[in-house]
Design a protein around this motif. Sequence first.
Motif, PDB file in Angstrom:
ATOM      1  N   MET A   1       0.787  -1.072  -0.099  1.00  0.00           N
ATOM      2  CA  MET A   1       0.065   0.141  -0.092  1.00  0.00           C
ATOM      3  C   MET A   1       1.197   1.085   0.456  1.00  0.00           C
ATOM      4  N   ILE A   2       1.694   1.236   0.815  1.00  0.00           N
ATOM      5  CA  ILE A   2       2.806   1.754   0.600  1.00  0.00           C
ATOM      6  C   ILE A   2       3.793   2.901  -0.671  1.00  0.00           C
ATOM      7  N   LYS A   3       3.654   1.769  -1.468  1.00  0.00           N
ATOM      8  CA  LYS A   3       4.219   1.123  -2.974  1.00  0.00           C
ATOM      9  C   LYS A   3       3.251   2.276  -3.664  1.00  0.00           C
ATOM     10  N   VAL A   4       2.226   2.041  -3.814  1.00  0.00           N
ATOM     11  CA  VAL A   4       0.953   2.911  -4.293  1.00  0.00           C
ATOM     12  C   VAL A   4       0.989   4.343  -3.833  1.00  0.00           C
ATOM     13  N   ALA A   5       1.274   4.163  -2.544  1.00  0.00           N
ATOM     14  CA  ALA A   5       0.785   5.983  -2.224  1.00  0.00           C
ATOM     15  C   ALA A   5       1.866   6.657  -2.577  1.00  0.00           C
ATOM     16  N   MET A   6       3.732   6.336  -2.634  1.00  0.00           N
ATOM     17  CA  MET A   6       4.852   6.323  -3.003  1.00  0.00           C
ATOM     18  C   MET A   6       4.513   6.791  -5.384  1.00  0.00           C
ATOM     19  N   THR A   7       4.162   6.157  -5.470  1.00  0.00           N
ATOM     20  CA  THR A   7       3.551   5.797  -7.302  1.00  0.00           C
ATOM     21  C   THR A   7       2.652   6.931  -7.805  1.00  0.00           C
ATOM     22  N   GLU A  22      -8.051   9.422 -10.458  1.00  0.00           N
ATOM     23  CA  GLU A  22      -8.062   8.815 -11.563  1.00  0.00           C
ATOM     24  C   GLU A  22      -7.192   7.517 -11.081  1.00  0.00           C
ATOM     25  N   GLU A  23      -6.010   7.420 -11.154  1.00  0.00           N
ATOM     26  CA  GLU A  23      -4.805   6.480 -10.987  1.00  0.00           C
ATOM     27  C   GLU A  23      -5.366   5.460  -9.993  1.00  0.00           C
ATOM     28  N   MET A  24      -6.105   5.937  -8.452  1.00  0.00           N
ATOM     29  CA  MET A  24      -6.515   5.063  -7.427  1.00  0.00           C
ATOM     30  C   MET A  24      -7.571   3.740  -8.607  1.00  0.00           C
ATOM     31  N   SER A  28      -7.413   0.092  -9.335  1.00  0.00           N
ATOM     32  CA  SER A  28      -8.405  -0.786  -9.068  1.00  0.00           C
ATOM     33  C   SER A  28      -8.719  -1.973 -10.137  1.00  0.00           C
ATOM     34  N   VAL A  29      -8.940  -1.271 -11.395  1.00  0.00           N
ATOM     35  CA  VAL A  29      -9.093  -1.893 -12.186  1.00  0.00           C
ATOM     36  C   VAL A  29      -7.919  -2.691 -12.718  1.00  0.00           C
ATOM     37  N   ARG A  30      -6.237  -2.674 -12.727  1.00  0.00           N
ATOM     38  CA  ARG A  30      -5.622  -3.642 -13.179  1.00  0.00           C
ATOM     39  C   ARG A  30      -5.812  -5.204 -11.743  1.00  0.00           C
ATOM     40  N   GLU A  31      -5.482  -4.368 -10.672  1.00  0.00           N
ATOM     41  CA  GLU A  31      -5.859  -5.779  -9.730  1.00  0.00           C
ATOM     42  C   GLU A  31      -7.304  -6.382 -10.110  1.00  0.00           C
TER      43      GLU A  31
END
Length: 172
Positions: A1-7, A22-24, A28-31
């Motif tokens: 989750m931290i990695k996602v936030a940093m990205t 939009e990025e979230m 979410s769609v990719r996951e």
Amino acid sequence: MIKVAMTMALLVALGNPCSIEEEMTRISVREAMRSELEAKKEVDVAREEMLEIKKELAWYSLHVAAAAACRGSTASGGTGPWSNSVLAKENSRSCHDQCASTDRPICDADVSIQGSFGKATSYTESIGRFYNYGCSTPGNTDVRFDEVKAAEDGIFKGVSIHYYRFCCCRRP
């Protein structure tokens, strides 16, 4: 989750025109797509395992029916101090010869059986067929009646399934 936030923070800092929402959504769609692909793989594996179980059950049922056919074809009903055997019949040999090459050398019958799929719906509908060719000749030598030479899924070939043949053997 931290990695996602940093990205996401890096993308925003670099001036990416998309918003965090939009990025979230993209993440979410990719996951969700990955999860769906994994679930599809699991379903495919389960489907293959189920097909294998159905094949094994179908062959088992045929073998039990062959044992019953042998039991009904013997004059003595299969008596004696030893169990009797059912062998898959080789299309080019007689059951007399086939039984003679085992520890149950006496042939009582050469049975050929065929059953229908599904539950019987009538008392006059034929749900199976059989022959007793006798022990001394190869009988019908059609290779399609030879279970050993049949395809693994040969038992599932629809309404035109061929007869399978068996030798009924016993000890003296």
